[in-house]
Design an enzyme around this catalytic site. Structure first.
Site, short mmCIF file in Angstrom:
data_model
loop_
_atom_site.label_atom_id
_atom_site.label_comp_id
_atom_site.label_asym_id
_atom_site.label_seq_id
_atom_site.Cartn_x
_atom_site.Cartn_y
_atom_site.Cartn_z
N ARG A 32 0.82 -1.21 0.00
CA ARG A 32 0.00 0.00 0.00
C ARG A 32 0.85 1.26 0.00
O ARG A 32 0.37 2.34 -0.27
CB ARG A 32 -0.93 0.00 1.22
N GLY A 57 10.30 -17.28 14.30
CA GLY A 57 11.03 -16.43 13.34
C GLY A 57 12.13 -17.13 12.59
O GLY A 57 11.88 -17.99 11.75
N LYS A 104 1.48 -20.34 17.70
CA LYS A 104 2.70 -21.07 17.33
C LYS A 104 2.68 -22.48 17.93
O LYS A 104 3.09 -23.45 17.29
CB LYS A 104 3.92 -20.30 17.80
N1 LIG Z 1 7.75 -8.81 12.43
C1 LIG Z 1 8.27 -9.97 12.74
O1 LIG Z 1 9.33 -10.03 13.33
C2 LIG Z 1 7.56 -11.24 12.37
C3 LIG Z 1 8.15 -12.47 12.73
C4 LIG Z 1 7.54 -13.66 12.35
C5 LIG Z 1 6.35 -13.61 11.66
N2 LIG Z 1 5.78 -12.40 11.36
C6 LIG Z 1 4.53 -12.40 10.60
O2 LIG Z 1 4.77 -11.83 9.34
C7 LIG Z 1 3.60 -11.16 8.87
C8 LIG Z 1 3.96 -9.71 8.56
O3 LIG Z 1 4.40 -9.09 9.74
P1 LIG Z 1 5.15 -7.68 9.73
O4 LIG Z 1 5.81 -7.56 11.06
O5 LIG Z 1 5.95 -7.52 8.52
O6 LIG Z 1 3.89 -6.71 9.72
P2 LIG Z 1 3.87 -5.20 9.22
O7 LIG Z 1 5.18 -4.55 9.45
O8 LIG Z 1 2.65 -4.59 9.82
O9 LIG Z 1 3.69 -5.36 7.66
C9 LIG Z 1 2.51 -5.78 7.05
C10 LIG Z 1 2.46 -5.03 5.77
O10 LIG Z 1 1.37 -5.53 5.01
C11 LIG Z 1 0.68 -4.45 4.49
N3 LIG Z 1 -0.70 -4.79 4.27
C12 LIG Z 1 -1.62 -5.23 5.15
N4 LIG Z 1 -2.78 -5.44 4.54
C13 LIG Z 1 -2.59 -5.12 3.24
C14 LIG Z 1 -3.43 -5.11 2.11
N5 LIG Z 1 -4.69 -5.50 2.18
N6 LIG Z 1 -2.91 -4.68 0.95
C15 LIG Z 1 -1.61 -4.31 0.87
N7 LIG Z 1 -0.76 -4.30 1.90
C16 LIG Z 1 -1.26 -4.70 3.07
C17 LIG Z 1 0.81 -3.34 5.51
O11 LIG Z 1 0.61 -2.13 4.85
P3 LIG Z 1 0.33 -0.76 5.63
O12 LIG Z 1 1.67 -0.33 6.08
O13 LIG Z 1 -0.27 0.11 4.61
O14 LIG Z 1 -0.62 -1.11 6.75
C18 LIG Z 1 2.24 -3.54 5.97
O15 LIG Z 1 3.15 -2.83 5.18
C19 LIG Z 1 2.57 -11.32 9.99
O16 LIG Z 1 1.76 -12.42 9.70
C20 LIG Z 1 3.41 -11.60 11.21
O17 LIG Z 1 2.72 -12.34 12.19
C21 LIG Z 1 6.36 -11.23 11.70
#
Ligand SMILES: NC(=O)c1ccc[n+]([C@@H]2O[C@H](COP(=O)([O-])OP(=O)(O)OC[C@H]3O[C@@H](n4cnc5c(N)ncnc54)[C@H](OP(=O)(O)O)[C@@H]3O)[C@@H](O)[C@H]2O)c1
Length: 470
Positions: free
Chosen positions: A81, A168, A238
């Site tokens: 987005r 992770g 998890k």
């Molecule tokens: N962060 C970690 O360390 C980690 C570790 C293991 C697993 N995970 C998993 O990985 C996944 C992503 O996590 P994250 O930490 O990267 O989250 P994040 O930083 O919030 O990133 C999610 C991204 O997806 C975008 N998004 C959400 N809905 C969307 C849509 N309908 N259309 C287009 N873009 C969309 C968001 O855009 P906007 O910015 O516009 O909202 C954001 O940029 C999750 O399932 C999480 O549980 C994360």
């Protein structure tokens, strides 16, 4: 030192010393000779923490990844987005609509990195329906909808990989699904939420839960709404995945008992230490003759165990197999690049197995679907644990013996005890007990009787303790 062999243009192994490209540092995939092999076309949905980490690591290690996959890996399209300054998307098609990525006929593997369970579920189901392989980091999606997604993927003959969903960067799914395949896994216990572990680690320095949580939020380790992390929901997602892989059962997220750390008092952290324990927020899955235990709760762990010494945001999972004994997996459970490490390992797996007969691939949940068995999950009051109890007792003779006889009548024996001196001008003293294992239901009844005593003030605090021994 002998140099490692590498693939030559025509696929033969030869010494890297004879490869002129190697001298310049990183080789491009073209140098490895994949020009004649069709690259794997990736579509990335979501450019947040994980999505941007995936792009960065893929760009940095592309030659390495391609050499492992045997094919070049190309990002065909990104759905995001908004742009991110820390992510160079030059030359990559970017769309604001993630469904456009899924419907792009050139994309073969969809990386679902948007999170959540609504749009993500639709996105993954559509990708599967389009015959695309899926890699996701989304534990909530797999824990809550995995059975449905795997059924759809089986039908369509595509892969759904989810290594990054648990712990992770630690390759725990691969370890259980493949490395421990010879074992009957008896139990596993994990520190599988870095935020919770950071809070518990900091509380050992004498800071309250609320104080540490604010600090964690300021550092970016905790969300503005920390419920998922501190109430154990993330860990439950998890745990249910790990249990399914370990025991060969379908995912049963609604059966996990979940207790958070938000009501944990500093006093209990300190008394646990006095007794030789650390409090950890553990996810525990155990196979018993009566059924499977699936539980997330604060737990007293003997301080001598490696697991008790996993600090800060780090994760660790201890797995007990009947043949191998205990094995421990430790590492970064979150963060852009550690998570990208797991996502891209899945991409390499997909690239290696693309074109193979779906029936001969590693099954989604480690066991072939005909062999998955819906094992009964024990209600928490039928789970046996040892206990830590803390109560505020009137400082007069006979109170301890009344408490001891209530426990004894419930078949519970006392293992250790601390009785503190009363504070000035206070007539109650803290009484701390460790018990032998008993059923949760027996402890419920005993605690109700103890709380009804006139000499006991307020509620009895109780926490489970686990020896975590073979
Ligand atoms: N962060 C970690 O360390 C980690 C570790 C293991 C697993 N995970 C998993 O990985 C996944 C992503 O996590 P994250 O930490 O990267 O989250 P994040 O930083 O919030 O990133 C999610 C991204 O997806 C975008 N998004 C959400 N809905 C969307 C849509 N309908 N259309 C287009 N873009 C969309 C968001 O855009 P906007 O910015 O516009 O909202 C954001 O940029 C999750 O399932 C999480 O549980 C994360």
């Amino acid at each position: 030192m002998a140099s490692l062999p590498e693939l030559s243009y025509n696929g033969r192994l030869e010494s890297s010393r004879s490869s002129p490209q190697h001298r310049g540092g990183l080789q491009s995939s073209m140098d490895y000779g994949y020009a004649s092999v069709k690259p794997v076309q990736l579509g990335i949905c979501g450019l947040g923490t994980v999505g941007s980490g995936v792009v960065r690591v893929l760009q940095r290690n592309r030659a390495e990844l391609s050499a492992r996959a045997g094919r070049d890996l190309v990002i065909r399209q990104i759905g995001a987005r908004r742009d991110r300054p820390d992510c160079d998307t030059t030359g990559i098609a970017v769309t604001r609509d993630v469904f456009e990525v899924v419907r792009n006929p050139e994309v073969e593997v969809v990386l679902e990195l948007i999170g959540g369970t609504t749009t993500a579920r639709e996105l993954v189901l559509e990708a599967i329906a389009q015959g695309k392989h899926v890699v996701t980091a989304n534990k909530a999606l797999i824990a809550e909808h995995g059975n449905e997604l795997f059924a759809a993927a089986r039908e369509r003959g595509v892969m759904v990989q989810f290594e990054a969903g648990v712990a992770g960067g630690i390759p725990i799914i691969k370890a259980i699904r493949e490395g421990l395949a010879a074992n009957r896994i008896e139990w596993l216990a994990g520190i599988i939420n870095g935020t919770g572990n950071f809070i518990l680690t900091e509380m050992r320095a004498g800071r309250s839960f609320g104080e540490v949580l604010s600090h964690a939020q300021a550092l970016g380790y905790a969300e503005a709404d920390p419920t998922f992390d501190v109430e154990g929901i993330d860990a439950a997602h998890k745990l249910v995945i790990l249990a399914a892989l370990a025991f060969g059962m379908p995912l049963q997220f609604d059966k996990v008992y979940t207790e958070g750390i938000s009501r944990l008092s500093l006093l209990d952290v300190e008394y646990a230490e006095e007794l030789g324990y650390r409090i950890k927020h553990l996810g525990i899955a155990r196979r018993t003759e009566r059924g499977v235990e699936l539980r997330v709760h604060p737990t007293l762990v003997p301080e001598s165990l490696l697991l008790a010494n996993v600090n800060g945001v780090m994760n660790a999972v201890l797995v007990q197999g009947d043949a191998v004994g205990p094995t421990l997996y430790y590492g970064a459970g979150a963060g852009a690049e550690p998570t990208a490490s797991a996502v891209l390992a899945d991409v390499v797996d997909v690239a290696r197995q693309q074109g193979t007969d779906p029936a001969s691939r590693v099954p989604f949940l480690a066991f072939h679907d005909q062999a998955l068995e819906t094992l009964p999950v024990l209600p928490i009051d039928e789970v046996e644990s040892a206990w830590y109890l803390r109560m505020s007792a009137l400082d007069q003779p006979g109170v301890l013996s009344r408490v001891a006889s209530i426990l004894s009548e419930a078949g519970i024996s006392i293992e250790a005890l601390i009785q503190k001196a009363p504070l000035p001008e206070q007539d109650h003293v803290p009484l701390i007990l460790l018990t032998n294992p008993c059923l949760g239901a027996s402890m419920d009844k005993a605690v109700a009787r103890i709380e009804a005593l006139d000499s006991i003030d307020g509620a009895v605090v109780r926490l489970r303790t686990e020896p975590l021994a073979g």
